[in-house]
Design a protein around this motif. Structure first.
Motif, mmCIF file in Angstrom:
data_model
loop_
_atom_site.group_PDB
_atom_site.id
_atom_site.type_symbol
_atom_site.label_atom_id
_atom_site.label_comp_id
_atom_site.label_asym_id
_atom_site.label_seq_id
_atom_site.Cartn_x
_atom_site.Cartn_y
_atom_site.Cartn_z
ATOM 1 N N MET A 114 43.898 22.249 44.347
ATOM 2 C CA MET A 114 42.964 23.023 44.131
ATOM 3 C C MET A 114 42.997 24.393 44.631
ATOM 4 N N ILE A 115 43.821 24.717 45.866
ATOM 5 C CA ILE A 115 44.163 25.886 46.251
ATOM 6 C C ILE A 115 44.778 26.762 45.432
ATOM 7 N N LEU A 116 45.946 26.348 44.482
ATOM 8 C CA LEU A 116 46.480 27.018 43.715
ATOM 9 C C LEU A 116 45.859 27.323 42.366
ATOM 10 N N SER A 117 44.919 26.587 41.812
ATOM 11 C CA SER A 117 44.175 26.951 40.764
ATOM 12 C C SER A 117 42.644 27.649 40.758
ATOM 13 N N SER A 118 42.468 27.610 42.287
ATOM 14 C CA SER A 118 40.975 28.095 42.622
ATOM 15 C C SER A 118 40.985 29.673 42.388
ATOM 16 N N PHE A 119 42.021 30.352 42.530
ATOM 17 C CA PHE A 119 42.213 32.011 42.196
ATOM 18 C C PHE A 119 41.406 31.971 40.663
ATOM 19 N N PHE A 120 41.841 31.101 39.747
ATOM 20 C CA PHE A 120 41.496 31.554 38.350
ATOM 21 C C PHE A 120 40.077 30.844 38.241
ATOM 22 N N TRP A 121 39.353 30.091 39.082
ATOM 23 C CA TRP A 121 38.052 29.826 38.747
ATOM 24 C C TRP A 121 36.995 30.941 38.652
ATOM 25 N N GLY A 122 37.347 31.895 39.679
ATOM 26 C CA GLY A 122 36.745 33.285 39.737
ATOM 27 C C GLY A 122 37.089 34.257 38.730
ATOM 28 N N TYR A 123 38.216 34.103 38.367
ATOM 29 C CA TYR A 123 39.037 34.961 37.387
ATOM 30 C C TYR A 123 38.331 35.088 36.046
ATOM 31 N N VAL A 124 38.051 33.877 35.561
ATOM 32 C CA VAL A 124 37.494 33.818 34.184
ATOM 33 C C VAL A 124 36.138 34.316 34.260
ATOM 34 N N VAL A 125 35.126 34.037 35.333
ATOM 35 C CA VAL A 125 33.899 34.394 35.137
ATOM 36 C C VAL A 125 33.466 35.660 34.890
ATOM 37 N N ASN A 150 41.108 42.614 47.702
ATOM 38 C CA ASN A 150 42.242 41.596 47.549
ATOM 39 C C ASN A 150 43.176 41.616 48.919
ATOM 40 N N SER A 151 43.412 42.947 49.252
ATOM 41 C CA SER A 151 44.224 43.438 50.518
ATOM 42 C C SER A 151 43.469 42.813 51.588
ATOM 43 N N LEU A 152 42.274 42.933 51.973
ATOM 44 C CA LEU A 152 41.535 42.784 53.090
ATOM 45 C C LEU A 152 41.644 41.081 53.144
ATOM 46 N N ILE A 153 41.229 40.620 52.054
ATOM 47 C CA ILE A 153 41.381 38.961 52.007
ATOM 48 C C ILE A 153 42.818 38.439 52.422
ATOM 49 N N SER A 154 43.821 39.093 52.048
ATOM 50 C CA SER A 154 45.378 38.705 52.177
ATOM 51 C C SER A 154 45.527 38.681 53.702
ATOM 52 N N LEU A 155 44.735 39.916 54.489
ATOM 53 C CA LEU A 155 45.076 39.929 55.936
ATOM 54 C C LEU A 155 44.338 39.019 56.658
ATOM 55 N N TRP A 172 38.338 32.125 49.833
ATOM 56 C CA TRP A 172 38.776 33.511 49.556
ATOM 57 C C TRP A 172 39.721 33.556 48.512
ATOM 58 N N ARG A 173 40.448 32.687 47.777
ATOM 59 C CA ARG A 173 40.998 32.766 46.656
ATOM 60 C C ARG A 173 40.135 32.998 45.445
ATOM 61 N N VAL A 174 38.901 32.124 45.435
ATOM 62 C CA VAL A 174 37.996 32.521 44.611
ATOM 63 C C VAL A 174 37.390 33.783 44.510
ATOM 64 N N LEU A 175 37.348 34.390 45.577
ATOM 65 C CA LEU A 175 36.828 35.856 45.823
ATOM 66 C C LEU A 175 37.822 36.589 45.280
ATOM 67 N N GLN A 176 39.038 36.395 45.546
ATOM 68 C CA GLN A 176 40.055 37.282 44.967
ATOM 69 C C GLN A 176 40.048 37.233 43.483
ATOM 70 N N GLY A 177 39.996 36.155 42.850
ATOM 71 C CA GLY A 177 39.976 35.821 41.532
ATOM 72 C C GLY A 177 38.727 36.625 40.832
ATOM 73 N N LEU A 178 37.705 36.567 41.470
ATOM 74 C CA LEU A 178 36.429 37.222 41.004
ATOM 75 C C LEU A 178 36.655 38.784 40.973
ATOM 76 N N THR A 179 37.376 39.231 41.967
ATOM 77 C CA THR A 179 37.389 40.773 41.907
ATOM 78 C C THR A 179 38.821 41.059 41.148
ATOM 79 N N GLN A 180 39.728 40.378 40.898
ATOM 80 C CA GLN A 180 40.888 40.656 40.129
ATOM 81 C C GLN A 180 40.582 40.493 38.513
ATOM 82 N N ALA A 181 39.273 39.946 38.381
ATOM 83 C CA ALA A 181 38.860 40.037 36.945
ATOM 84 C C ALA A 181 38.453 41.226 36.499
#
Length: 511
Positions: A114-125, A150-155, A172-181
């Motif tokens: 779930m952690i590893l795939s969660s980035f892409f939940w936000g990415y597609v949206v 993404n940088s602030l979330i990484s910190l 946080w990974r979902v939020l990273q995916g949302l912004t990287q969209a």
């Protein structure tokens, strides 16, 4: 944005502002993909349950295989690269790792998935909304937001993981995916604004290849960083570099040549003339109906879907095939795991330069040049997949060569369908990329599910051959569709004002 003009164009000598923008956007892609892929490496150390015995640290965590169909939510170009790591850490004895490197979590295999795939939940949206936002507000602000957030979330992520465990990490990974969209639609918009036609192959390839170098660098560096300073340092390094880039881009970046305070009049005229625009830039409402009826655009979308299916299959399933069928584990050597990405990065430069040369010398039309390199990028891997299936199981190095070739030669797609939407409608390039990336990423989710239906016994080579042959066939037929129906001819709806005038003229002449 303006009207086509027929003026002799002169390219300014030396380093220009467009080259500075190219470098900054290359670094944006590099950093975005390092932050996309960092969790795949960090989670190996994060999920270790540590117990000490003399000078060794022994891990007894659940077997983590990040390449299987558990990643059904993982996506593209850009895209399935997180899955390249095939990690087997059962009862591994690790020496010279300090216990104070950080907190470790007893996460189950399902929680890790779930952690590893969660980035892409936000990415597609946000793909399609991201394209519209880039067109309305420009690519600069959205890419800045994407990298900065993404940088602030990484910190923040290491301390958040300690406080809120895996649930906070997923948030946080979902939020990273949302912004990287925002990345690809915004990047397409900026490329359409900054890169002259005569240099589009070389400079745009440099920009987009930054993602592959980012993945390769993350694969190589993460192990050393984690061993020296703990898994937290992976995120801190990515976050710090991202904030440095943000500061530089706020000062040096610009959403278009017309808005740049640093560009010379000569370079501005060169870019405007090359791209066929003069005067004040206009913003038009997106003609969704005309886009929906545009067959050449959907030919590019079909090619994008074929690219994602094949690339996703290569990146997620092939390491498992090599481990369970060929009994070869790529993850034991980070450098070896990075070779396909490095090959794709390096091959992108000669392909980009050759594209520009062919167009500049008028050896082929722009449309046929795009089709040629898209064929290299899709039909080349199709043949390599067949070659991998036919490779004798006992010849391990041949399987690795096929893997490197299949991913490396895929660089041709950077100057194929990726640029055709910019050629067709630069005014709406961000919207077109948003639509295309949305559809293609859905295909990326479907691909591993289909693989799961086909492969029931991971050690059965015959079942894996069906997966590779299917991917090869999809590569072949999607590119064939692109060859038959794609074009780089500027579409009339790119300039709604001119399109309306033409309709009025035809109506008047009919009367």
């Amino acid at each position: 944005m303006g009207v086509p003009v027929d003026i002799e164009n002169v390219r300014p000598d030396g380093w220009g502002v467009r080259h500075t923008q190219t470098f900054l956007l290359f670094m944006a892609m590099f950093l975005a993909f390092t932050m996309r892929a960092n969790m795949s490496m960090a989670i190996v150390d994060m999920s270790n349950v540590i117990s000490t015995n003399a000078n060794t640290t022994t891990t007894n965590s659940t077997n983590v295989n990040t390449t299987n169909a558990e990643y059904t939510n993982m996506t593209n170009m850009d895209m399935a690269s997180d899955n390249m790591i095939n990690t087997d850490i059962d009862n591994v004895t690790i020496t010279n790792i300090k216990i104070n490197n950080g907190v470790h979590f007893n996460w189950s295999l399902q929680q890790q998935s779930m952690i590893l795939s969660s980035f892409f939940w936000g990415y597609v949206v946000l793909q399609i909304p991201g394209g519209e936002l880039a067109k309305r507000f420009g690519g600069k602000i959205l890419i800045t937001i994407s990298i900065a957030v993404n940088s602030l979330i990484s910190l923040l992520l290491p301390i958040s993981a300690k406080i809120g465990d895996w649930k906070f990490v997923i948030f946080w990974r979902v939020l990273q995916g949302l912004t990287q969209a925002f990345m690809y639609p915004s990047m397409h918009h900026l490329v359409s604004q900054w890169i002259p036609l005569e240099e589009k192959g070389r400079l745009s390839t440099i920009i987009y290849a930054g993602g592959q170098l980012g993945i390769a660098s993350q694969l190589i560096a993460s192990g050393f960083i984690a061993n020296a300073w703990g898994w937290q340092a992976i995120f801190y390094t990515n976050g710090a570099l991202g904030l440095l880039w943000t500061a530089a881009y706020l000062f040096l970046g610009s959403q278009s040549p017309e808005n740049s305070k640093l560009i010379s009049k000569e370079e501005l005229a060169y870019i405007q003339t090359s791209l066929g625009r003069v005067g004040k830039q206009k913003k038009y409402p997106t003609p969704f109906k005309k886009i929906a009826l545009c067959l050449p655009f959907w030919a590019a979308v079909v090619a994008h879907c074929g690219q994602n299916w094949g690339f996703f299959t290569l990146m997620t399933e092939m390491p498992t095939y090599m481990s369970d069928v060929l009994h070869f584990n790529l993850a034991k050597n980070g450098m070896l795991s990075s070779l396909p990405y490095l090959a794709m990065f390096l091959l992108s430069f000669p392909m980009g330069s050759m594209t520009d040369l062919i167009i500049r010398r008028n050896w082929l039309s722009v449309s046929n040049t795009r089709k040629l390199f898209n064929s290299i990028g899709l039909w080349g891997p199709a043949l390599a997949l067949v070659g991998l299936s036919l490779a004798p199981a006992r010849i391990y190095w041949l399987a690795v060569v096929m893997l490197v070739i299949s991913v490396g030669i895929n660089a041709g797609q950077y100057t194929g369908f990726m640029l055709s939407s910019i050629d067709m409608a630069p005014n709406f390039s961000s919207s077109l990329m948003g639509i295309s990336n949305f559809v293609a990423n859905i295909v990326s989710i479907i691909a591993p599910i289909v693989c799961g239906f086909i492969v029931h016994d991971k050690t059965n080579a015959a079942e894996w051959h069906k997966v590779f042959y299917l991917a090869s066939g999809i590569y072949f037929f999607t590119n064939l569709f692109f060859i038959l129906f794609a074009t780089s001819t500027r579409q009339s709806w790119n300039e709604p004002d001119l399109d309306t005038d033409i309709v009025r003229q035809k109506s008047n002449s009919a009367h």
